[in-house]
Enzyme design. Structure first.
Site, mmCIF file in Angstrom:
data_model
loop_
_atom_site.group_PDB
_atom_site.id
_atom_site.type_symbol
_atom_site.label_atom_id
_atom_site.label_comp_id
_atom_site.label_asym_id
_atom_site.label_seq_id
_atom_site.Cartn_x
_atom_site.Cartn_y
_atom_site.Cartn_z
ATOM 1 N N THR A 135 0.336 -1.074 -0.317
ATOM 2 C CA THR A 135 0.073 -0.162 -0.046
ATOM 3 C C THR A 135 0.787 1.169 -0.098
ATOM 4 O OG1 THR A 135 -1.567 0.969 1.261
ATOM 5 C CG2 THR A 135 -0.094 -0.619 2.693
ATOM 6 N N ASP A 136 0.712 2.800 -0.199
ATOM 7 C CA ASP A 136 0.489 3.451 -0.125
ATOM 8 C C ASP A 136 1.331 4.073 1.203
ATOM 9 O OD1 ASP A 136 -1.624 4.552 0.148
ATOM 10 O OD2 ASP A 136 -1.974 6.129 -1.449
ATOM 11 N N GLU A 137 0.246 3.411 1.745
ATOM 12 C CA GLU A 137 0.766 4.108 3.781
ATOM 13 C C GLU A 137 1.564 4.246 4.187
ATOM 14 O OE1 GLU A 137 -3.412 3.753 5.727
ATOM 15 O OE2 GLU A 137 -4.877 3.474 3.683
ATOM 16 N N TYR A 160 -1.665 -0.587 11.521
ATOM 17 C CA TYR A 160 -2.559 -1.143 9.814
ATOM 18 C C TYR A 160 -0.665 -1.217 8.340
ATOM 19 C CZ TYR A 160 -3.393 -1.671 4.673
ATOM 20 O OH TYR A 160 -3.866 -1.659 3.568
ATOM 21 N N LYS A 164 1.919 -3.441 7.110
ATOM 22 C CA LYS A 164 2.321 -3.128 5.855
ATOM 23 C C LYS A 164 3.706 -2.896 5.826
ATOM 24 C CE LYS A 164 -0.029 -4.594 3.212
ATOM 25 N NZ LYS A 164 -0.153 -5.866 2.330
#
Ligand code: NAD
Ligand code: DAU
Length: 355
Positions: A135-137, A160, A164
């Site tokens: 993810t970009d997060e 989260y 990741k």
């Protein structure tokens, strides 16, 4: 068993994005065997794959990525050449309620999967691939300007995104330390059909339809970069076949929206579709307590993927959103099934009984 040119394990294939990836690969590559490994958590639903479940090149196996014994048995039985790894706990709000569940699935689960893959492949790493979907997060939060590139340092800020980021680091560690052939991609927010209605877009569609309040966190000023889920699946296909081993690719649609603007757009689309007076649905908007540690803005620079591998998004946002709303209106049985039982419990815990 028929002779397949590749045998691929896709993890998390019963979830939102995973089901689109499974569908694309099963239909586009009849010469590949696609084995969907999924634990069927609250987010996994085999109804997402009704249209491919009896295809000759598709198999479902229920299992947890943490269960090394079970995964090992599947490697022995199917002789996988590749893994496309999507299984994860994926919802930021749930990670705030129960962070350790995210450590278990996203960190320990990914490490377990890497471990089994290496054990089976280490004597002949040629033509093997572990593709990790991220993810970009992991890059943290942007201010008003700038984009995340592949070189942006990791700065995760929610349980989260921390889980990741950790899984991404394990993937790269297996590449550098053991030579496991890996590829990683980091994608922005997805939307489309089969999206579990606890995430912004499907939750708002469902609440507008049911005249329920529309809970916008904080002032609704946070910005996300939205990509149609089928475009993400196409990007994964492109990277899987053409990407460079050991490399990472950002995926995004150059499509930034403030949350409040999306909610208003959905209200307008649904006023028309439900024959409501213009402005009726927007009356349901309710500003609620902000998400703790709420990242202000995400924006992906997907130039590398475009320049090196030729991928571009196919759909404009307004068009994709209309298609998405239509899917939810036409698939109310699916919505009713996934919003019964535990969903109501989660909803009151997250939003309070008043909503
Ligand atoms: P999802 O929550 O809809 O689906 C996750 C799937 O993984 C479910 O089918 C679930 O049953 C399965 N699963 C969870 N834990 C498991 C475990 N321990 N063992 C086996 N299966 C397990 O998630 P999604 O939105 O489809 O996201 C898929 C992947 O893409 C995730 O890795 C996520 O981090 C990543 N991602 C999501 C987005 C997005 O906008 N949704 C954007 C970028 C990246
Ligand atoms: O950026 C990619 C990520 O996008 C993925 O890695 C995650 O798996 C995926 O869930 C998504 O995370 P977000 O936190 O951005 O998505 P979510 O739909 O939960 O929220 C989108 C924005 O909307 C965010 O700023 C919070 C806000 N929001 C969300 C909900 C559920 C609200 O204002 N109200 C809500 O009720």
């Amino acid at each position: 068993m028929a002779v397949f040119t590749k045998k691929i394990m896709i993890t998390g294939g019963a979830g939102f994005i995973g089901s689109h990836v499974v569908r694309l690969f099963v239909k586009k590559y009849p010469q590949y065997l696609i084995v969907n490994l999924d634990a069927l958590t609250y987010a996994g639903n085999l109804a997402n794959l009704k249209d491919v479940e009896s295809a000759a090149n598709y198999k479902f196996e229920k299992g947890d990525i943490n269960d090394e014994k079970r995964i090992g048995e599947l490697f022995a039985a199917y002789q996988f050449d590749a893994v496309i790894h999507l299984a994860a706990e994926s919802h930021v709000d749930r990670s705030i309620l129960d962070p350790l569940a995210f450590v278990r699935s996203n960190v320990l689960g990914t490490a377990a999967l890497l471990n089994v893959s290496l054990r089976f492949w280490k004597d002949d790493l040629k033509d093997k691939l572990f593709y990790h979907v991220s993810t970009d997060e992991v890059y943290g939060s942007l201010g008003a300007e700038g984009f995340f590139t592949e070189d942006t340092p990791y700065d995760p800020r929610s349980p989260y995104s921390a889980s990741k980021a950790s899984s991404d680091h394990f993937v790269m560690a297996y590449y550098h330390t053991y030579g496991l052939p890996v590829i990683l991609s980091n994608c922005s927010n997805n939307y489309g059909s089969h999206h579990f209605p606890e995430k912004l877009i499907p939750l708002m569609i469902n609440n507008i339809l049911n005249n329920r309040s529309l809970p916008v966190y904080g002032k609704g000023e946070n910005v996300r970069d939205w990509l149609y889920v089928e475009d993400h699946a196409r990007a994964i296909d492109t990277i899987f076949h053409k990407g460079k081993t050991g490399d990472k690719y950002n995926i995004g649609g150059f499509n930034e929206w403030k949350n409040i603007d999306i909610v208003h757009l959905l209200c307008r689309i649904m006023d028309k579709k439900l024959n409501r007076a213009e402005g009726d649905s927007a009356k349901l908007i309710t500003y609620v307590k902000d998400r703790p540690g709420h990242d202000l803005r995400y924006a992906i620079d997907a130039t590398k993927l475009n320049k090196e591998l030729g991928w571009t998004p196919s759909l404009q946002f307004e068009e994709g959103l209309e298609k998405t709303v239509d899917w939810y209106l036409q698939n109310q049985d699916w919505v009713k099934e996934v919003t019964s039982g535990d969903y109501q419990k989660y909803y009151s815990e997250q939003y309070g009984k008043a909503h």
